[in-house]
Design an enzyme around this catalytic site. Structure first.
Site, PDB file in Angstrom:
ATOM      1  N   ASN A 111       1.127  -1.094   0.114  1.00 18.95           N
ATOM      2  CA  ASN A 111       0.168   0.045   0.129  1.00 18.95           C
ATOM      3  C   ASN A 111       0.587   1.327   0.174  1.00 18.95           C
ATOM      4  O   ASN A 111       1.922   1.256   0.626  1.00 18.95           O
ATOM      5  CB  ASN A 111      -1.080  -0.617   1.815  1.00 18.95           C
ATOM      6  N   PHE A 115      -1.497   7.850   4.332  1.00 19.82           N
ATOM      7  CA  PHE A 115      -2.332   8.997   5.091  1.00 19.82           C
ATOM      8  C   PHE A 115      -3.576   9.170   5.418  1.00 19.82           C
ATOM      9  O   PHE A 115      -3.595  11.162   5.423  1.00 19.82           O
ATOM     10  CB  PHE A 115      -1.534  10.162   6.633  1.00 19.82           C
ATOM     11  N   SER A 176       6.358   5.135   8.409  1.00 20.42           N
ATOM     12  CA  SER A 176       5.233   4.509   7.405  1.00 20.42           C
ATOM     13  C   SER A 176       5.935   5.331   5.943  1.00 20.42           C
ATOM     14  O   SER A 176       6.596   6.392   6.131  1.00 20.42           O
ATOM     15  CB  SER A 176       4.288   6.092   6.880  1.00 20.42           C
ATOM     16  N   ASN A 178       5.584   6.441   2.750  1.00 16.14           N
ATOM     17  CA  ASN A 178       3.929   6.777   1.802  1.00 16.14           C
ATOM     18  C   ASN A 178       4.613   7.970   2.039  1.00 16.14           C
ATOM     19  O   ASN A 178       3.784   8.297   1.241  1.00 16.14           O
ATOM     20  CB  ASN A 178       3.025   5.497   1.798  1.00 16.14           C
ATOM     21  N   THR A 179       4.631   9.277   2.739  1.00 20.00           N
ATOM     22  CA  THR A 179       4.889  10.671   3.309  1.00 20.00           C
ATOM     23  C   THR A 179       6.214  10.845   3.108  1.00 20.00           C
ATOM     24  O   THR A 179       7.321  10.031   3.605  1.00 20.00           O
ATOM     25  CB  THR A 179       4.311  10.602   4.707  1.00 20.00           C
ATOM     26  N   LYS A 218       6.125   4.236  17.176  1.00 17.72           N
ATOM     27  CA  LYS A 218       6.072   2.734  16.344  1.00 17.72           C
ATOM     28  C   LYS A 218       7.844   2.964  15.078  1.00 17.72           C
ATOM     29  O   LYS A 218       8.080   4.287  14.696  1.00 17.72           O
ATOM     30  CB  LYS A 218       5.077   3.013  15.318  1.00 17.72           C
ATOM     31  N   ASN A 247       6.317  -1.346  11.417  1.00 13.84           N
ATOM     32  CA  ASN A 247       5.097  -0.600  10.279  1.00 13.84           C
ATOM     33  C   ASN A 247       5.415  -1.895   8.875  1.00 13.84           C
ATOM     34  O   ASN A 247       6.721  -3.072   9.221  1.00 13.84           O
ATOM     35  CB  ASN A 247       5.956   1.034   9.945  1.00 13.84           C
TER      36      ASN A 247
END
Length: 341
Positions: A111, A115, A176, A178-179, A218, A247
């Protein structure tokens, strides 16, 4: 049986569409007679973690219920805790679609959601409207994509202040993939500055609200041994309450043969299992009994969960395993946990 039938139907459509259908179904049926399709009795297996008593050691990881719309439904399934979010100060749409991909032969997901959420005020309202019984609500906080990295700390502090009163615990997501740039907050002075600022805010809010809400960090599964040690040193130095490992991963080890492996984003599920367990083991070697660990990554059986407990995790969370196995996984893990006691 019902879950298997629903899964067969949902797995025929786009993962994000399937997720939306499933979440709408849970939201509309929770606290109605229709929740009997997923409500289950899970054995009572209380766990003390970060000073909070959880009814069992199995939680839902962040990312499933980003806006806290299905807390009651997940509580009915028997989760000991539900971690909502990741939430940001302002609503944001996330990355462009498509941004979620099933790797069914590997029991995995990639994925790059970014966010996507409706903002912290909406989340707080949903938590206040929920009634999860003894299921603990954790809130996972992050920063908006368009907030400059050097100002990112302010987003975390803002979210922490907003969610503090309604949280059983708060998880800080700086891992994460993805940012853009987010993972750089895991290193050196930026990490120390963030953690010390959050600790100071926690102490301020504890006095203001008359209750202590623990905070956990995390971490990513892609950290080197030296980087892990530095993170542990900072966690201890800043007196954090816990750590969540891990994560999603940027690695594609074990899925190189699948056509979806080239998609950008974080990989979760069975291919992450071993790496996540190794990270938990190394965290425990560095932290000892000074800080509890919440294990997450590749769990889709009671044995997988106990493997993480064996190397130092005190509780576990599931996400991708829940998608592939269904609510029965909660019972399997809890039963395995009780069998060890």
């Amino acid at each position: 049986m019902f879950y298997r039938l629903a899964q067969k139907v949902l797995f025929q459509t786009n993962p994000e569409v399937a997720h939306a259908i499933a979440m709408n179904g849970i939201r509309m049926t929770s606290n109605t007679p229709l929740d009997l399709f997923y409500r289950q009795n899970v054995a009572h297996a209380p766990v003390e973690f970060m000073g909070v008593t959880f009814p069992n050691p199995v939680g839902l990881a962040a990312g499933m219920d980003k806006d806290g719309e299905c807390i009651n439904g997940f509580a009915a399934m028997g989760f000991g805790h539900v971690e909502v979010g990741t939430v940001t100060p302002r609503p944001q749409p996330g990355n462009d679609k498509p941004r979620a991909f099933r790797l069914k032969p590997a029991r995995a997901i990639i994925n790059r959601m970014g966010f996507n959420n409706k903002g912290v005020d909406n989340l707080v309202a949903n938590i206040k409207a929920s009634n999860p019984g003894d299921c603990v609500i954790g809130v996972n906080i992050g920063k908006n994509k368009d907030t400059p990295l050097e100002e990112g700390k302010n987003d975390y502090l803002y979210c922490m202040e907003k969610v503090y009163e309604v949280s059983g615990y708060i998880a800080v997501n700086i891992s994460s993939p993805n940012t853009p740039g987010l993972r750089s907050l895991q290193y050196g002075e930026m990490l120390d500055d963030l953690l010390s600022s959050l600790k100071a805010k926690q102490e301020e809010l504890a006095e203001k609200h008359g209750k202590y809400v623990p905070i956990a960090l995390k971490v990513a599964p892609d950290l080197s041994d030296d980087e892990l040690k530095a993170v542990c040193d900072s966690l201890l130095r800043n007196r954090f309450d816990g750590v969540i490992a891990t994560n999603t991963t940027l690695s594609r080890e074990g899925v190189e043969h699948l056509p979806e492996h080239g998609e950008m984003g974080g990989l979760s599920g069975v291919p992450l299992r071993e790496r996540a367990t190794v990270i938990i083991d190394k965290l425990h070697q560095n932290l000892g009994d000074k800080m509890p660990i919440l294990g997450c990554g590749g769990i889709d059986s009671g044995k997988d969960a106990m493997d993480k407990v064996d190397v130092g995790a005190k509780m576990v969370q599931i996400y991708t395993g829940f998608i592939y196995c269904g609510p029965e996984l909660i019972k399997d893990i809890t039963d395995a946990y009780l069998a060890r006691k």
